[in-house]
Motif scaffolding. Structure first.
Motif, PDB file in Angstrom:
ATOM      1  N   ARG A   1       5.733  16.458   4.283  1.00 58.68           N
ATOM      2  CA  ARG A   1       4.969  15.221   4.092  1.00 58.68           C
ATOM      3  C   ARG A   1       5.926  14.036   4.003  1.00 58.68           C
ATOM      4  O   ARG A   1       6.965  14.127   3.344  1.00 58.68           O
ATOM      5  N   VAL A   2       5.552  12.948   4.663  1.00 57.70           N
ATOM      6  CA  VAL A   2       6.378  11.741   4.697  1.00 57.70           C
ATOM      7  C   VAL A   2       5.633  10.636   3.950  1.00 57.70           C
ATOM      8  O   VAL A   2       4.492  10.311   4.282  1.00 57.70           O
ATOM      9  N   ASP A   3       6.291  10.060   2.941  1.00 58.58           N
ATOM     10  CA  ASP A   3       5.671   9.046   2.088  1.00 58.58           C
ATOM     11  C   ASP A   3       6.163   7.651   2.456  1.00 58.58           C
ATOM     12  O   ASP A   3       7.365   7.449   2.677  1.00 58.58           O
ATOM     13  N   PHE A   4       5.233   6.692   2.478  1.00 55.87           N
ATOM     14  CA  PHE A   4       5.508   5.327   2.915  1.00 55.87           C
ATOM     15  C   PHE A   4       5.049   4.304   1.875  1.00 55.87           C
ATOM     16  O   PHE A   4       4.169   4.576   1.057  1.00 55.87           O
ATOM     17  N   ARG A   5       5.629   3.098   1.978  1.00 53.32           N
ATOM     18  CA  ARG A   5       5.012   1.885   1.452  1.00 53.32           C
ATOM     19  C   ARG A   5       4.807   0.952   2.639  1.00 53.32           C
ATOM     20  O   ARG A   5       5.626   0.906   3.565  1.00 53.32           O
ATOM     21  N   TRP A   6       3.676   0.207   2.589  1.00 53.05           N
ATOM     22  CA  TRP A   6       3.380  -0.745   3.667  1.00 53.05           C
ATOM     23  C   TRP A   6       3.087  -2.111   3.083  1.00 53.05           C
ATOM     24  O   TRP A   6       2.162  -2.260   2.276  1.00 53.05           O
ATOM     25  N   ASN A   7       3.878  -3.098   3.496  1.00 56.10           N
ATOM     26  CA  ASN A   7       3.659  -4.490   3.126  1.00 56.10           C
ATOM     27  C   ASN A   7       2.883  -5.158   4.249  1.00 56.10           C
ATOM     28  O   ASN A   7       3.443  -5.437   5.317  1.00 56.10           O
ATOM     29  N   PRO A   8       1.569  -5.413   4.058  1.00 57.76           N
ATOM     30  CA  PRO A   8       0.753  -5.933   5.160  1.00 57.76           C
ATOM     31  C   PRO A   8       1.188  -7.313   5.644  1.00 57.76           C
ATOM     32  O   PRO A   8       0.887  -7.696   6.787  1.00 57.76           O
ATOM     33  N   GLU A   9       1.909  -8.061   4.822  1.00 54.75           N
ATOM     34  CA  GLU A   9       2.362  -9.389   5.249  1.00 54.75           C
ATOM     35  C   GLU A   9       3.360  -9.303   6.399  1.00 54.75           C
ATOM     36  O   GLU A   9       3.534 -10.268   7.140  1.00 54.75           O
ATOM     37  N   LEU A  10       3.986  -8.136   6.568  1.00 56.83           N
ATOM     38  CA  LEU A  10       4.974  -7.957   7.631  1.00 56.83           C
ATOM     39  C   LEU A  10       4.424  -7.199   8.830  1.00 56.83           C
ATOM     40  O   LEU A  10       5.164  -6.897   9.774  1.00 56.83           O
ATOM     41  N   GLY A  11       3.136  -6.855   8.802  1.00 59.49           N
ATOM     42  CA  GLY A  11       2.531  -6.121   9.905  1.00 59.49           C
ATOM     43  C   GLY A  11       3.165  -4.751  10.094  1.00 59.49           C
ATOM     44  O   GLY A  11       3.511  -4.072   9.124  1.00 59.49           O
TER      45      GLY A  11
ATOM     46  N   HIS B   1       0.819  -1.205   0.000  1.00 67.70           N
ATOM     47  CA  HIS B   1       0.000   0.000   0.000  1.00 67.70           C
ATOM     48  C   HIS B   1       0.859   1.265   0.000  1.00 67.70           C
ATOM     49  O   HIS B   1       1.902   1.314   0.648  1.00 67.70           O
ATOM     50  N   GLU B   2       0.355   2.292  -0.695  1.00 64.12           N
ATOM     51  CA  GLU B   2       0.998   3.612  -0.730  1.00 64.12           C
ATOM     52  C   GLU B   2       0.334   4.485   0.326  1.00 64.12           C
ATOM     53  O   GLU B   2      -0.881   4.729   0.284  1.00 64.12           O
ATOM     54  N   LEU B   3       1.124   4.972   1.290  1.00 69.57           N
ATOM     55  CA  LEU B   3       0.600   5.776   2.393  1.00 69.57           C
ATOM     56  C   LEU B   3       1.374   7.079   2.493  1.00 69.57           C
ATOM     57  O   LEU B   3       2.527   7.171   2.068  1.00 69.57           O
ATOM     58  N   THR B   4       0.746   8.080   3.102  1.00 70.86           N
ATOM     59  CA  THR B   4       1.453   9.334   3.342  1.00 70.86           C
ATOM     60  C   THR B   4       0.927  10.000   4.605  1.00 70.86           C
ATOM     61  O   THR B   4      -0.248   9.842   4.965  1.00 70.86           O
ATOM     62  N   VAL B   5       1.809  10.735   5.276  1.00 73.82           N
ATOM     63  CA  VAL B   5       1.472  11.478   6.493  1.00 73.82           C
ATOM     64  C   VAL B   5       1.996  12.896   6.352  1.00 73.82           C
ATOM     65  O   VAL B   5       3.195  13.097   6.112  1.00 73.82           O
ATOM     66  N   ALA B   6       1.122  13.888   6.479  1.00 75.43           N
ATOM     67  CA  ALA B   6       1.549  15.287   6.457  1.00 75.43           C
ATOM     68  C   ALA B   6       1.916  15.736   7.870  1.00 75.43           C
ATOM     69  O   ALA B   6       1.309  15.289   8.856  1.00 75.43           O
ATOM     70  N   LEU B   7       2.907  16.609   7.946  1.00 77.17           N
ATOM     71  CA  LEU B   7       3.326  17.193   9.218  1.00 77.17           C
ATOM     72  C   LEU B   7       3.038  18.685   9.197  1.00 77.17           C
ATOM     73  O   LEU B   7       3.496  19.404   8.304  1.00 77.17           O
ATOM     74  N   LYS B   8       2.289  19.160  10.174  1.00 73.30           N
ATOM     75  CA  LYS B   8       2.068  20.592  10.389  1.00 73.30           C
ATOM     76  C   LYS B   8       2.983  20.981  11.543  1.00 73.30           C
ATOM     77  O   LYS B   8       2.676  20.739  12.707  1.00 73.30           O
ATOM     78  N   GLY B   9       4.144  21.559  11.186  1.00 74.88           N
ATOM     79  CA  GLY B   9       5.186  21.719  12.191  1.00 74.88           C
ATOM     80  C   GLY B   9       5.713  20.347  12.553  1.00 74.88           C
ATOM     81  O   GLY B   9       6.142  19.587  11.687  1.00 74.88           O
ATOM     82  N   ASP B  10       5.639  20.002  13.834  1.00 71.90           N
ATOM     83  CA  ASP B  10       6.083  18.674  14.257  1.00 71.90           C
ATOM     84  C   ASP B  10       4.913  17.736  14.525  1.00 71.90           C
ATOM     85  O   ASP B  10       5.101  16.635  15.058  1.00 71.90           O
ATOM     86  N   GLU B  11       3.692  18.145  14.130  1.00 70.88           N
ATOM     87  CA  GLU B  11       2.492  17.352  14.418  1.00 70.88           C
ATOM     88  C   GLU B  11       2.054  16.555  13.194  1.00 70.88           C
ATOM     89  O   GLU B  11       1.712  17.127  12.153  1.00 70.88           O
ATOM     90  N   PRO B  12       2.037  15.212  13.285  1.00 72.45           N
ATOM     91  CA  PRO B  12       1.488  14.420  12.185  1.00 72.45           C
ATOM     92  C   PRO B  12      -0.036  14.550  12.165  1.00 72.45           C
ATOM     93  O   PRO B  12      -0.690  14.465  13.206  1.00 72.45           O
ATOM     94  N   LEU B  13      -0.597  14.776  10.977  1.00 71.82           N
ATOM     95  CA  LEU B  13      -2.026  15.074  10.882  1.00 71.82           C
ATOM     96  C   LEU B  13      -2.891  13.829  10.738  1.00 71.82           C
ATOM     97  O   LEU B  13      -3.911  13.688  11.417  1.00 71.82           O
ATOM     98  N   ALA B  14      -2.535  12.938   9.841  1.00 71.81           N
ATOM     99  CA  ALA B  14      -3.353  11.753   9.578  1.00 71.81           C
ATOM    100  C   ALA B  14      -2.566  10.838   8.656  1.00 71.81           C
ATOM    101  O   ALA B  14      -1.475  11.176   8.194  1.00 71.81           O
ATOM    102  N   VAL B  15      -3.131   9.666   8.391  1.00 73.11           N
ATOM    103  CA  VAL B  15      -2.558   8.746   7.407  1.00 73.11           C
ATOM    104  C   VAL B  15      -3.536   8.625   6.248  1.00 73.11           C
ATOM    105  O   VAL B  15      -4.713   8.328   6.454  1.00 73.11           O
ATOM    106  N   THR B  16      -3.059   8.884   5.048  1.00 77.35           N
ATOM    107  CA  THR B  16      -3.854   8.733   3.829  1.00 77.35           C
ATOM    108  C   THR B  16      -3.321   7.551   3.040  1.00 77.35           C
ATOM    109  O   THR B  16      -2.105   7.376   2.918  1.00 77.35           O
ATOM    110  N   GLU B  17      -4.236   6.742   2.506  1.00 79.96           N
ATOM    111  CA  GLU B  17      -3.828   5.723   1.537  1.00 79.96           C
ATOM    112  C   GLU B  17      -4.146   6.219   0.136  1.00 79.96           C
ATOM    113  O   GLU B  17      -5.238   6.736  -0.119  1.00 79.96           O
TER     114      GLU B  17
END
Length: 307
Positions: free
Chosen positions: A250-260, A183-199
């Motif tokens: 903004r911090v961009d991720f990939r998530w492999n659900p098989e690895l939790g 899965h492609e995920l991203t988290v925006a940071l407002k200052g040092d505060e993470p806002l949410a996780v979007t897929e």
């Protein structure tokens, strides 16, 4: 009334995206009514353009809507530091570090954050032999909007060759790194505060999936196990801290659900995310009850505090 100068356009391949971000920010600031606003399409004479703004008075603060090289790599940030003008988003070192995907990965890995394994290759040495086991990703070290990114999925797929890679995109070097399925995920940071996780519902979040009429759908909040959401938020906050990000990032991720939880990998950190009401960071702000007008105003006020 505070004079805000929007820098947009510029010299990179992402000029078109920057013009949209800048024009949206300009209109939003003007509609706010609290600011005197001008905007410029940046050239190599940007120092003169800045000094000539507002009838030669110059701005009180710069809203940096530039994307790509010269705009988010520490270059214009260093100029603004020399001119003594506060500006939005991250500073010189953080901007330069995050723009260099190889160096920022090294810093994050040293801080204990999970990043895909990989290494740098000289593009002149790519001769049709796979530079690492498949599947893997080949991407420029310092560019954005997924320009030049290639996914090699199978051993039978053609391996990259130097003659098909564009020097203006790669600059002679590239990163090859392990492809993370899932899965492609991203988290925006407002200052040092993470806002949410979007897929982002796209197997490959390329330029068309970001900006065309075929844009990939966004799911916010991402439908993830609670522990994965918590881990993504924590990893994003730590990445922003160790890389020195400020303002909106903004911090961009990939998530492999098989690895939790251990399947979360940071791909990169973007210090100048797109700025329209439907951009990923703005969507997360809206989800948290922060309107686009409030977000843009906060960015200007946050920058002004750092004079």
């Amino acid at each position: 009334m505070k004079k805000v100068l929007v820098l947009m356009g510029g010299l990179s391949a992402e000029k078109g995206v920057s013009l949209v971000s800048g024009e949206t920010a300009r209109k939003t600031l003007e509609a706010n009514g609290s600011f005197d606003v001008e905007a410029i399409d940046v050239t190599r004479e940007v120092d003169r353009q800045i000094r000539d703004s507002f009838g030669g008075q110059g701005p009180d603060v710069v809203f940096n809507a530039l994307h790509g090289p010269f705009g988010e790599d520490g270059t214009v940030q260093g100029l603004l530091e020399m001119m003594g003008i506060p500006y939005t988003h991250s500073g010189v070192l953080s901007s330069a570090l995050c723009m260099d995907k190889a160096l920022s990965k090294d810093v994050m890995a040293a801080a204990g954050l999970r990043v895909p394994g990989g290494h740098i290759v000289e593009t002149d040495n790519l001769s049709g032999v796979h530079p690492m086991p498949t599947p893997y990703v080949l991407k420029p070290i310092a560019d954005g909007s997924t320009f030049g990114v290639v996914i090699i999925r199978e051993e039978s797929d053609p391996a990259p060759r130097s003659e098909i890679l564009h020097d203006e995109v790669y600059g002679g070097r590239a990163i090859v790194e392990t492809y993370i399925p899932g899965h492609e995920l991203t988290v925006a940071l407002k200052g040092d505060e993470p806002l949410a996780v979007t897929e982002i519902k796209a197997d490959f979040y390329d330029y068309d999936a970001k900006y065309s009429d075929k844009a990939a759908p966004h799911v916010i909040p991402a439908e993830l196990p609670e522990e994965v959401t918590a881990e993504a938020l924590a990893m994003a906050a730590k990445a922003g801290a160790v890389l020195g990000c400020r303002g909106l990032s903004r911090v961009d991720f990939r998530w492999n659900p098989e690895l939790g939880v251990n399947g979360l990998f940071i791909l990169e950190v973007n210090t100048q995310p797109g700025m329209t009401p439907t951009s990923l960071a703005a969507e997360q702000a809206a989800y948290r009850g922060i309107s686009f007008d409030e977000l843009v105003q906060w960015m200007v006020e946050d920058a002004s505090c750092r004079r």
